[in-house]
Design an enzyme around this catalytic site. Sequence first.
Site, short mmCIF file in Angstrom:
data_model
loop_
_atom_site.label_atom_id
_atom_site.label_comp_id
_atom_site.label_asym_id
_atom_site.label_seq_id
_atom_site.Cartn_x
_atom_site.Cartn_y
_atom_site.Cartn_z
N LYS A 171 22.95 9.94 20.94
CA LYS A 171 22.49 8.72 20.27
C LYS A 171 22.73 7.56 21.22
O LYS A 171 23.77 7.51 21.90
CB LYS A 171 23.29 8.55 18.99
CG LYS A 171 22.85 7.40 18.10
CD LYS A 171 23.67 7.41 16.80
CE LYS A 171 23.21 6.34 15.83
NZ LYS A 171 23.95 6.40 14.56
N SER B 223 21.12 6.62 10.31
CA SER B 223 20.57 5.97 11.49
C SER B 223 20.39 6.92 12.68
O SER B 223 19.61 6.61 13.57
CB SER B 223 21.48 4.82 11.92
OG SER B 223 22.73 5.32 12.37
N SER C 48 25.15 8.13 8.31
CA SER C 48 24.15 8.13 9.39
C SER C 48 23.99 9.44 10.16
O SER C 48 23.06 9.56 10.96
CB SER C 48 24.45 7.01 10.39
OG SER C 48 23.99 5.79 9.88
#
Lengths: 476, 101
Positions: free
Chosen positions: A79, A154, A178
């Site tokens: 990420k 997310s 997330s």
Amino acid sequence: MDIVDNSIRETVDLFKKRKISCQEIVRACFERIEKYNLSINAYLTLNKEQALKKAQDVDNNRVKGRELPPLAGIPVALKDIYSTKNLRTTAASKIIDNYLPAYSATVVQKLESVGAIIMGKVNCDAFAHGATGENSDFGSVKNPWDLEYVAGGSSGGSAAAVAFGGCLMAMGTDTGGSIRNPASYCNLVGLKPTYGRVSRSGVISMGSSLDSMGHLTRTVEDCALVLSVTAGYDPLDATSSRKPVDFYLQDLSHPAIKGLKIGLPQEYFGRELNPEIKTLILKAAQQFTDLGAEVDEVSLPNTAYTIPVYYLIMSSEVSANLARFDGIRFGHAREMFGEEAKRRIMLGTFALSAGYYDAYYLRASKVRTLLRQDFEKAFAKFDALLAPVVPIKPRKIGEKEQEKLKLYLEDYVTGPVNLAGLPALALPCGFWHNIPMGMQLIGPQFSEKKLFEVGQAYQDVTDWHLKRPPLVEEMG
Amino acid sequence: MKTTKISPQKVRQVAKLARFTLTDNEIHKFQGQLETILEHFETLGKVQVEDVEATYQTTGIKNACRDDKRQHCSLTQKEALQNAPNTQKGYFKVKGILPEN
């Protein structure tokens, strides 16, 4: 289906049997990326040259007959809020679109030290603010299962990249759901570890008392394998735990769940929960009963306060953490923050400002204690809790963009876990029409090993986790 | 009918604390959004919390201090500056922060 659609465990076996080389799998992943990334928008930055070079090193070492570390040659996506030395790190925000970190996060160093191949950096909601992957300044992430749907957030790029075969595992972060949310959307296993089990050092902070560094994989076994690498005390993170790391893989071949007490928090199964999703979770509950677990209802009476407590504490911590983005040494001026970051900074700054602190931040921190105590009471009677991850029907891209607050309200089943610092394992349990749907197993702090056993017992008798997106299946 | 009221002046003050230069449009927009969000938070006011301690840390770690000894330096000056957009004589070069007079 192809070599890139296997689990890490299967891939390691193929390496050992010399059926495939590391360079082959890394190249195959880059081919997938070339084919699908334009439409899915998972990767923001590729590390191709380095990755191919590292793959060659792994293959050379194998030829020499050297003992290889556990993730040697496994393609990994990060990420884009994990700092990576000399590899662009943007947090999916334009405010630092040109930032090259001078060092790598502890987790990244650990992964590299056991031979993992960093394929690149993946998209997410900017600064991890969101639950759909649409808040990225670099465009929405699409769901590989159906491009009209969000990939969740997310950590949406992390989930999408694994789902379409652009890597075999991905690191994400979980502040209020997330990791679990996109894992659910993309038919993956996602772990939000206990707070402090994995070092936060070098990861761009969102809510410092809530942030957990976890990962997304295709199977529970892979998930346990990765945690054995990432977990542990880090002198660079004072909030990381000195508790010894369990041997997570030890009992996965014979998971013991007979007589295990699993609670269904009734507040998570109320009117807000989509009835079709409720049916899927209750079906999984029945399967746990069939496996010999004792499943019963439990109450977490303060659940209704989750959203105000979570949003006040999270946005207060966000306002403090994002204060450092001043454009003085790196990045651009504060006006470059996206709308969602600005909104959270404004809300947090307000909640911490003189005259409002007691009524908002302090009060929320006190009610947080009540939410923690709800779990403590539940875990006095139960070994684990079973709950939904996504409580509403899956979202299409661009749907209800205006209803920001409604999106906030969906965190009521994932946020409490972060507020209490607990571990939770999300895993596939069926489909909502053509979109995958996950459930989560929540345990007491540092009970990851038990959660893996419960999850493994479920995956031993189900095959949801073996299904791959149609675009992958069609490749023949 | 919104029960939580925030004045535009308050929004401006918060924006100043957050180091944002906001347009009138943005001030107006955030005023409405903050009021709506805070209205949803009013339920917290009903909770009995007089004897409840606040939670700031969930795993019970307190005062995590290392030994007061010199530590291995993680980055050299050169490494710390290697990707800086602007440097001068071994420092970050930044825009002036004091007004010239």
